[in-house]
Design an enzyme around this catalytic site. Structure first.
Site, PDB file in Angstrom:
ATOM      1  N   GLU A 147      65.369  80.372 -59.395  1.00  0.00           N
ATOM      2  CA  GLU A 147      64.656  79.264 -60.034  1.00  0.00           C
ATOM      3  C   GLU A 147      63.785  78.504 -59.035  1.00  0.00           C
ATOM      4  O   GLU A 147      64.078  78.453 -57.844  1.00  0.00           O
ATOM      5  CB  GLU A 147      65.616  78.318 -60.754  1.00  0.00           C
ATOM      6  CG  GLU A 147      66.667  77.673 -59.889  1.00  0.00           C
ATOM      7  CD  GLU A 147      67.599  76.782 -60.713  1.00  0.00           C
ATOM      8  OE1 GLU A 147      68.482  77.308 -61.398  1.00  0.00           O
ATOM      9  OE2 GLU A 147      67.445  75.546 -60.639  1.00  0.00           O
ATOM     10  N   CYS A 197      70.276  71.673 -59.008  1.00  0.00           N
ATOM     11  CA  CYS A 197      69.971  72.940 -58.353  1.00  0.00           C
ATOM     12  C   CYS A 197      70.958  74.026 -58.789  1.00  0.00           C
ATOM     13  O   CYS A 197      72.156  73.863 -58.698  1.00  0.00           O
ATOM     14  CB  CYS A 197      70.086  72.651 -56.857  1.00  0.00           C
ATOM     15  SG  CYS A 197      70.085  74.063 -55.825  1.00  0.00           S
TER      16      CYS A 197
HETATM   17  S1  SF4 Z   1      73.616  72.894 -51.361  1.00  0.00           S
HETATM   18 FE1  SF4 Z   1      74.927  74.246 -50.086  1.00  0.00          FE
HETATM   19  S2  SF4 Z   1      75.780  75.760 -51.517  1.00  0.00           S
HETATM   20 FE2  SF4 Z   1      74.022  74.778 -52.538  1.00  0.00          FE
HETATM   21  S3  SF4 Z   1      72.288  76.103 -52.125  1.00  0.00           S
HETATM   22 FE3  SF4 Z   1      72.274  74.512 -50.540  1.00  0.00          FE
HETATM   23  S4  SF4 Z   1      73.469  75.386 -48.836  1.00  0.00           S
HETATM   24 FE4  SF4 Z   1      73.885  76.631 -50.665  1.00  0.00          FE
END
Ligand code: SF4
Length: 349
Positions: free
Chosen positions: A94, A335
């Protein structure tokens, strides 16, 4: 540094070598590069001034990878647009387009999935599928520019994945996207966000001093950070802050710390005081993020009065701080949530 063999990931030098190895004239490399990185073509057939035989020979050994849009969601609140893209092997990633007064900013993914395991993040729930090629990072930007017909001026590498866990591909993407023979996006308009892979922070500061670095901090001390982010078991807060200080010193740029506020976990006044002490004297900016709830995790967003109190404590210590404006709240903002939802609906979750 890793070399890449899919055609859109190759730099001019590699492309020239491939073109001449295929028995073609050198100038074809420049033509092909222009089609790939300025005209942003989707298929080899679109390279009109390159003879079909030349295209076929090159593409046989150097496939053209990119992304194909499968879903798009537009926020009714602020116009933020989220794209779900499919990769050539069926993986889903995404990307997000945010429109600001200063230009169009695209947040891209660097991996399909993630193995960092941050507790508040949906992207890591299914683990890491694979690294993205530079071409697949680039084509998220290209596809959005093709879809909107508007220039992308800013890039944020903050979508799914840990960019420093795919370091060489990240560096190649930056090299290509900032190339004057490509989209020519200023390196100063690129931000890379890491959960804190310390050795790579040093390497990045040395390689790309113009690029803005953001570190996901999310906690003011080791104990709490270990609870939220497994990477804290590998690198201590002291090591992380030393690396941050190196970046600032080496680049002369301000560093950003991302701090997600989770209700009753890291949003108390004493945490704000600890955070202020931690970054004291460092040229930095703290971005407070009211965490997006993830249904698989029992994390809730801090209340407004707690967010404000946290903010005021940092301000009192003369720390540059903002609360991130939530973009696209109505379109499954957090996210990794769209990707996960899509995979579940299509039976791959
Ligand atoms: S917040 Fe942490 S687990 Fe999520 S994509 Fe970023 S590095 Fe990976």
């Amino acid at each position: 540094m890793e070399s890449f063999t899919d055609i859109r990931s190759m730099n001019m030098e590699e492309l020239t070598a491939a073109v001449t190895a295929a028995g073609e004239k050198k100038f074809r490399a420049k033509q092909i590069y222009g089609w790939l990185h300025q005209k942003l073509i989707r298929t080899g057939d679109e390279m009109k001034n390159v003879p079909a035989s030349c295209r076929q020979t090159i593409l046989k050994d150097h496939p053209l990878y990119g992304v194909t849009e499968v879903e798009r969601y537009v926020s009714k609140i602020d116009g933020t647009t989220k794209f779900l893209f499919e990769l050539h092997d069926g993986n889903i990633i995404e990307s997000v387009l945010m429109k600001y007064r200063h230009g169009n900013s695209v947040c891209i993914s660097s991996q399909a999935g993630c193995r960092m395991g941050c507790r508040f993040c949906a992207s890591t729930l299914l683990g890491l599928e694979r690294n993205l090629y530079p071409s697949e990072m680039l084509d998220q930007i290209y596809a959005i520019q093709r879809a909107t017909g508007e220039r992308v001026s800013h890039i944020v590498v903050m979508g799914t994945g840990e960019p420093f866990d795919n370091f060489d591909a990240l560096c190649r993407m930056i090299e290509l996207v900032s190339d004057e023979n490509g989209l020519n996006i200023s390196r100063r308009n690129i931000t890379v966000s890491t959960c804190g892979l310390v050795p790579k922070i040093y390497a990045f500061a040395d390689t790309y001093p113009q690029v803005t670095l953001a570190i996901s901090l999310h906690a003011p001390n080791d104990a709490m950070r270990k609870e939220l982010m497994p990477v804290a078991n590998r690198y201590s807060m002291k090591e992380l802050m030393e690396a941050a200080a190196y970046y600032v010193e080496k680049t002369g740029r301000r560093i950003t710390f991302e701090y997600s506020l989770v209700k009753d976990v890291n949003d108390r006044k004493e945490h704000a005081e600890m955070l202020a002490a931690l970054v004291k004297g460092l040229n930095c900016h703290i971005n407070l993020i009211p965490v997006n709830p993830v249904k698989e995790r029992d994390f809730r967003q801090s209340e407004q009065n707690h967010i404000q109190a946290f903010l005021h404590i940092l301000e009192k210590h003369h720390i540059q701080v903002t609360v991130r404006r939530e973009m696209g709240r109505d379109i499954s903002a957090a996210c990794g949530q769209l990707r996960k939802g899509y995979k579940e609906r299509s039976g791959n979750g």
